[in-house]
Scaffold this motif. Structure first.
Motif, PDB file in Angstrom:
ATOM      1  N   ASP A 277      10.856  55.397  32.144  1.00 24.08           N
ATOM      2  CA  ASP A 277      10.662  53.983  32.703  1.00 24.08           C
ATOM      3  C   ASP A 277      10.621  54.003  34.041  1.00 24.08           C
ATOM      4  N   GLY A 302       3.839  48.836  26.023  1.00 25.30           N
ATOM      5  CA  GLY A 302       4.679  49.742  25.075  1.00 25.30           C
ATOM      6  C   GLY A 302       6.085  49.696  25.137  1.00 25.30           C
ATOM      7  N   GLU A 303       6.749  50.561  24.206  1.00 25.71           N
ATOM      8  CA  GLU A 303       8.254  50.565  24.155  1.00 25.71           C
ATOM      9  C   GLU A 303       8.933  51.003  25.401  1.00 25.71           C
ATOM     10  N   GLN A 304      10.058  50.372  25.895  1.00 31.17           N
ATOM     11  CA  GLN A 304      10.851  50.771  26.962  1.00 31.17           C
ATOM     12  C   GLN A 304      12.198  51.262  26.385  1.00 31.17           C
ATOM     13  N   LEU A 306      12.779  54.693  26.679  1.00 33.21           N
ATOM     14  CA  LEU A 306      12.475  55.953  26.034  1.00 33.21           C
ATOM     15  C   LEU A 306      13.031  57.154  27.040  1.00 33.21           C
ATOM     16  N   HIS A 337       0.627  53.282  28.559  1.00 34.46           N
ATOM     17  CA  HIS A 337       1.197  52.942  27.454  1.00 34.46           C
ATOM     18  C   HIS A 337       2.427  54.015  27.010  1.00 34.46           C
ATOM     19  N   THR A 338       3.802  53.559  26.848  1.00 30.56           N
ATOM     20  CA  THR A 338       4.614  54.492  26.496  1.00 30.56           C
ATOM     21  C   THR A 338       5.021  54.233  24.973  1.00 30.56           C
ATOM     22  N   LYS A 339       5.300  55.147  24.228  1.00 33.40           N
ATOM     23  CA  LYS A 339       5.548  55.056  22.848  1.00 33.40           C
ATOM     24  C   LYS A 339       6.237  56.356  22.326  1.00 33.40           C
ATOM     25  N   PRO A 340       7.092  56.005  21.085  1.00 35.15           N
ATOM     26  CA  PRO A 340       7.769  57.447  20.774  1.00 35.15           C
ATOM     27  C   PRO A 340       6.572  58.159  19.508  1.00 35.15           C
ATOM     28  N   GLY A 341       6.600  59.391  19.450  1.00 37.80           N
ATOM     29  CA  GLY A 341       5.684  60.188  18.555  1.00 37.80           C
ATOM     30  C   GLY A 341       6.531  60.491  17.427  1.00 37.80           C
ATOM     31  N   VAL A 345       7.930  62.108  22.919  1.00 35.14           N
ATOM     32  CA  VAL A 345       7.771  60.720  23.470  1.00 35.14           C
ATOM     33  C   VAL A 345       6.474  60.982  24.340  1.00 35.14           C
ATOM     34  N   GLU A 348       0.654  57.570  27.483  1.00 36.37           N
ATOM     35  CA  GLU A 348      -0.671  57.625  27.424  1.00 36.37           C
ATOM     36  C   GLU A 348      -1.116  56.779  28.753  1.00 36.37           C
TER      37      GLU A 348
END
Length: 425
Positions: A277, A302-304, A306, A337-341, A345, A348
């Motif tokens: 972040d 997205g998700e914070q 990470l 866009h941040t997200k877990p895969g 991590v 995008e």
């Protein structure tokens, strides 16, 4: 060099011919005189036998008959009764004579001939030996000229090759000359040419990479300085912008260190567990003023919270490259866009532009491939930085363009670093 080869070869040939010719001439001289002495011995024996036979036949022995049979000889015959018969011309006083004697049945014969009669034969033999020596010298000179040409031409060619290497033309010539020593030198020069070409290519690659990687932080730093100048009447703003400029300078130093590591072929990476972040927020703060000047914006969704395994400077460069790529080739709002895969991590970065032309999709990450005004280095270098830290950079969507940075999870990295114990503890 050719002259030295000719002179040295000629000197060796002359010395060899003299060492062989002088003993040969002396041996020929001795052989002529030995053969002449043996011939006189045979003639003396034949005359003694002939005179004895004539006496037994009770025929007169005359010097004229003997002289006709053996011309050019002086013959003195002593008969059994003591009578002497001479035939042939008398030798001149002081002249060297070759003599032979023979006796039998009471007859004694003394035969002599002038040594000067052998001079012509001796001279002919010496001329023959001299002619052979001159022929040997001529053949040696001819062979020396051929050999000198065979040696000097490759050396001139090698000198030209070395001169070309010195001027930066590092193309190997792959020429061989049939001389093992010269061919080894040619092989060394060809290997040197390949190494120099690699070094020049690496130097050009480093220069282009450095210019591209430094352009983005320098642009951001320039913007900060411009804002400081515009806000000169507001100390708080100047102080804030100055702190941002210092931070940008520190990131610029980190970029230079990364480039130097690339120049030293350091591919070990420096991936650590890093909150993404802060890295993304810092890049958005730097790039948002540039996008707003063009009427565009950058937003984070997205998700914070990470955490991924990455080098913070490397991830900053990757995000900066993607933002710069979107600024030059994209349109509309840029979304990060941040997200877990599944086991990573994902970050995008996409925009609302026309996207990537179909013909460029398979080659978008290749060096020097660009769809417009760019240098074609940004995405190539960004993917290299991602791979160094154990991640990857992929094109997720072509139209509109969306790129994804996949980072290893911190938990996965910790498990990989722990030693696995099998069996009961």
């Amino acid at each position: 060099m050719r002259r030295r080869l000719l002179l040295s070869t000629l000197a060796v040939a002359v010395v060899a011919i003299l060492l062989l010719g002088i003993p040969l001439a002396y041996a020929a001289h001795k052989l002529i005189y030995e053969e002449a002495g043996q011939s006189l011995d045979r003639e003396a024996s034949a005359i003694a036998g002939g005179v004895a036979y004539t006496l037994e036949s009770r025929q007169p022995v005359t010097g004229a008959a003997i002289a006709r049979e053996y011309p050019g000889r002086h013959i003195a015959v002593t008969l059994p009764g003591g009578a002497a018969v001479e035939a042939g011309p008398r030798p001149r006083p002081g002249a060297r004579q070759l003599t032979a004697t023979a006796s039998g049945q009471g007859v004694r014969v003394r035969l002599s001939r002038p040594a000067s009669q052998l001079k012509d034969q001796e001279l002919r033999l010496l001329l023959f030996i001299g002619s052979l020596a001159l022929l040997g010298v001529a053949v040696t000179v001819g062979l020396a000229m051929v050999q000198a040409r065979k040696l000097t031409l490759p050396l001139r060619d090698l000198a030209e090759t070395a001169d070309r290497l010195g001027t930066g033309n590092a193309r190997p010539r792959r020429r061989r000359y049939g001389i093992p020593e010269v061919d080894r030198v040619a092989e060394v020069l060809d290997r040197s040419a390949v190494r120099i070409a690699d070094l020049l290519a690496a130097s050009r690659e480093f220069a282009s990479d450095a210019s591209h990687q430094l352009r983005t932080p320098l642009t951001a730093l320039s913007m900060r300085l411009e804002e400081m100048i515009e806000a000169a009447d507001y100390p708080d703003v100047v102080r804030e912008e100055g702190a941002a400029a210092v931070a940008q300078t520190e990131r610029l130093v980190a970029v230079v260190e990364q480039l130097l590591a690339r120049a030293r072929h350091d591919r070990t990476g420096g991936a650590v567990a890093s909150p993404i972040d802060d890295i993304i927020r810092q890049q958005v703060e730097e790039w948002r003023p540039i996008f707003r000047r063009d009427g565009r914006d950058v937003r984070i969704v997205g998700e914070q919270g990470l955490v991924g395994m990455t080098n913070p400077e490397g991830l900053s460069q990757i995000v900066a490259t993607l933002l710069d790529n979107s600024l030059m080739h994209g349109a509309g709002t840029v979304t990060i866009h941040t997200k877990p895969g599944a086991s990573s991590v994902v970050v995008e970065v996409g925009d609302e532009g026309a996207g990537i032309p179909p013909e460029l999709e398979p080659r978008i990450f290749e060096r020097s491939v660009s769809g417009g005004r760019g240098t074609g280095l940004g995405l190539y270098l960004a993917r290299s930085l991602a791979v160094v830290d154990g991640g990857r950079l992929e094109l997720i969507q072509s139209r509109p363009a969306v790129f994804g940075v996949f980072l290893r999870e911190a938990a996965e990295a910790r498990l990989a670093g722990e030693r696995v114990v099998l069996g009961p503890a």
